[in-house]
Design an enzyme around this catalytic site. Structure first.
Site, PDB file in Angstrom:
ATOM      1  N   ALA A 147     -14.712  85.198 -61.032  1.00 62.31           N
ATOM      2  CA  ALA A 147     -13.880  85.783 -59.979  1.00 62.31           C
ATOM      3  C   ALA A 147     -12.861  86.715 -60.646  1.00 62.31           C
ATOM      4  O   ALA A 147     -11.653  86.610 -60.441  1.00 62.31           O
ATOM      5  CB  ALA A 147     -13.198  84.708 -59.132  1.00 62.31           C
ATOM      6  N   MET A 196     -13.265  81.709 -65.865  1.00 60.41           N
ATOM      7  CA  MET A 196     -14.040  80.973 -64.863  1.00 60.41           C
ATOM      8  C   MET A 196     -14.582  81.949 -63.817  1.00 60.41           C
ATOM      9  O   MET A 196     -14.944  81.541 -62.707  1.00 60.41           O
ATOM     10  CB  MET A 196     -13.180  79.885 -64.217  1.00 60.41           C
ATOM     11  N   SER A 221      -4.340  85.815 -59.640  1.00 64.21           N
ATOM     12  CA  SER A 221      -5.047  84.559 -59.871  1.00 64.21           C
ATOM     13  C   SER A 221      -6.299  84.578 -59.010  1.00 64.21           C
ATOM     14  O   SER A 221      -6.284  85.107 -57.889  1.00 64.21           O
ATOM     15  CB  SER A 221      -4.166  83.375 -59.462  1.00 64.21           C
ATOM     16  N   ASP A 276      -1.149  81.282 -68.113  1.00 60.43           N
ATOM     17  CA  ASP A 276      -1.337  79.843 -68.291  1.00 60.43           C
ATOM     18  C   ASP A 276      -0.701  79.459 -69.623  1.00 60.43           C
ATOM     19  O   ASP A 276      -1.393  79.197 -70.615  1.00 60.43           O
ATOM     20  CB  ASP A 276      -2.830  79.511 -68.244  1.00 60.43           C
ATOM     21  N   GLY A 326      -6.097  90.802 -64.144  1.00 66.28           N
ATOM     22  CA  GLY A 326      -5.562  89.986 -65.240  1.00 66.28           C
ATOM     23  C   GLY A 326      -6.625  89.753 -66.304  1.00 66.28           C
ATOM     24  O   GLY A 326      -6.388  89.946 -67.503  1.00 66.28           O
ATOM     25  N   HIS A 327      -7.827  89.358 -65.839  1.00 71.85           N
ATOM     26  CA  HIS A 327      -8.935  89.175 -66.784  1.00 71.85           C
ATOM     27  C   HIS A 327      -9.273  90.504 -67.464  1.00 71.85           C
ATOM     28  O   HIS A 327      -9.518  90.542 -68.670  1.00 71.85           O
ATOM     29  CB  HIS A 327     -10.191  88.691 -66.045  1.00 71.85           C
TER      30      HIS A 327
HETATM   31  P1  AMP Z   1      -9.357  81.664 -65.394  1.00 72.49           P
HETATM   32  O1  AMP Z   1     -10.560  82.464 -64.999  1.00 72.49           O
HETATM   33  O2  AMP Z   1      -8.376  81.478 -64.295  1.00 72.49           O
HETATM   34  O3  AMP Z   1      -9.702  80.411 -66.139  1.00 72.49           O
HETATM   35  O4  AMP Z   1      -8.595  82.581 -66.449  1.00 72.49           O
HETATM   36  C1  AMP Z   1      -9.244  83.097 -67.578  1.00 72.49           C
HETATM   37  C2  AMP Z   1      -8.211  83.709 -68.488  1.00 72.49           C
HETATM   38  O5  AMP Z   1      -7.522  84.743 -67.800  1.00 72.49           O
HETATM   39  C3  AMP Z   1      -7.158  82.687 -68.931  1.00 72.49           C
HETATM   40  O6  AMP Z   1      -6.850  82.910 -70.302  1.00 72.49           O
HETATM   41  C4  AMP Z   1      -5.988  83.024 -68.036  1.00 72.49           C
HETATM   42  O7  AMP Z   1      -4.744  82.695 -68.612  1.00 72.49           O
HETATM   43  C5  AMP Z   1      -6.128  84.530 -67.895  1.00 72.49           C
HETATM   44  N1  AMP Z   1      -5.436  85.024 -66.709  1.00 72.49           N
HETATM   45  C6  AMP Z   1      -5.505  84.522 -65.446  1.00 72.49           C
HETATM   46  N2  AMP Z   1      -4.678  85.211 -64.629  1.00 72.49           N
HETATM   47  C7  AMP Z   1      -4.079  86.164 -65.382  1.00 72.49           C
HETATM   48  C8  AMP Z   1      -3.126  87.197 -65.108  1.00 72.49           C
HETATM   49  N3  AMP Z   1      -2.612  87.374 -63.877  1.00 72.49           N
HETATM   50  N4  AMP Z   1      -2.739  87.996 -66.123  1.00 72.49           N
HETATM   51  C9  AMP Z   1      -3.253  87.819 -67.383  1.00 72.49           C
HETATM   52  N5  AMP Z   1      -4.155  86.875 -67.702  1.00 72.49           N
HETATM   53  C10 AMP Z   1      -4.568  86.058 -66.713  1.00 72.49           C
END
Ligand code: AMP
Length: 286
Positions: free
Chosen positions: A31, A29, A184, A149, A35-36
């Site tokens: 930002a 999503m 996050s 997640d 992690g991404h």
């Molecule tokens: P989001 O942008 O929050 O929807 O996350 C996109 C992807 O990044 C999802 O598969 C999340 O599980 C993963 N993600 C988010 N935070 C982390 C993190 N701290 N470490 C590893 N993967 C992450």
């Protein structure tokens, strides 16, 4: 080289056939944080080319959640993707993903109504619907999701198995701040004081993990003690849930259960909803 950016279906239909060899997709999503980026690096190791999708999916936010204020940082995200050697960025607008009010959507089933699904009704239906749409649009060989997640990852694996979706699903480990706080996109909402309180989530998980050999009650007791303290911190942590669950079904584990488990926690600090989890092995034998 800068990634090819596709914002419309026509642009995607032009860009997708130009990708040679296997493709790994990292749905996000935006930002983007470390992690991404670690998922993007894993994608690079898993396939010949990497696609990142950036779409804040309205379907997975309930009314009153943070859809409107969710951080949108497209230019910086694009630079990060370029630095990581991403080949294709798919950044559709809402009208591209949902030109009409969708009638047919994915129902996440009983697993979508427990734990995080109980805290966020409808969330997993919306998440699975957009993930299936992205898989259909980009047709990757492998799709990579974060273990951060964990219920989302488990549900995507179930959807792919139940609906015979032709993709391999891989999980990537959670990237954390030095004090343990899971990265996050929502962490940027936190004030310095809220940030301190939020660190209790991962501290609780570590305390639970340390007690894993002594079984479910010990795990929940040790983690719960840390969270109780955070509930009276200033600002306080408002706990949504602390659960010890089966990694595949997310149903609660208790008694003298041994073997693999996930300890998952969610809570609010100020107006910010945060989740975290850790995989552990219950019991003495490994
Ligand atoms: P989001 O942008 O929050 O929807 O996350 C996109 C992807 O990044 C999802 O598969 C999340 O599980 C993963 N993600 C988010 N935070 C982390 C993190 N701290 N470490 C590893 N993967 C992450």
């Amino acid at each position: 080289m800068a990634p090819v950016v596709a914002r419309t279906r026509a642009e995607l239909e032009e860009a997708r056939p130009r990708i040679e060899g296997t493709l790994a997709l990292v749905p996000t999503m935006g930002a983007l944080h470390e992690g991404h980026l670690s998922l993007i690096r894993q994608a690079r190791r898993s396939a010949d080319a990497v696609a990142v999708s950036i779409f804040v999916n309205p379907l997975q936010f309930a009314p009153g959640e943070d859809f409107d204020r969710y951080p949108r940082t497209f230019e910086t995200d694009l630079q990060a993707c370029a630095a990581e050697g991403v080949d294709l960025v798919f950044a559709p607008g809402r009208d591209v993903m949902y030109p009409d009010e969708p009638q047919v959507t994915i129902k996440s089933g009983p697993m979508g109504e427990i734990v995080e699904g109980a805290a966020r009704p409808g969330h997993f239906d919306g998440m699975l619907t957009v993930v299936l749409k992205l898989l259909n649009l980009l047709r990757p060989d492998v799709a990579i999701f974060g273990e951060k997640d964990a219920q989302q990852l488990a549900m995507i694996r179930r959807m792919v198995a139940d609906l015979n979706v032709p993709v391999r699903v891989a999980g990537g480990p959670t990237v954390r701040e030095p004090d343990g706080l899971a990265l996050s996109s929502r962490n940027r909402y936190l004030s310095a004081a809220e940030r301190e309180t939020a660190a209790a989530l991962s501290r609780a998980l570590r305390a639970g993990e340390d007690a894993a050999a002594d079984g479910p009650d010990a795990v929940l007791g040790a983690a719960g003690a840390v969270l109780d303290k955070a509930a009276s911190a200033e600002p306080p942590l408002a706990l949504d849930y602390l659960v010890l669950v089966d990694p595949l079904t997310f149903t609660a584990l208790g008694g003298d259960r041994t073997g693999p488990a996930v300890l998952a926690v969610a809570g609010r600090v100020g107006a910010t909803h945060l989740i975290d989890n850790v995989s552990l092995h219950l019991g003495k034998e490994h």
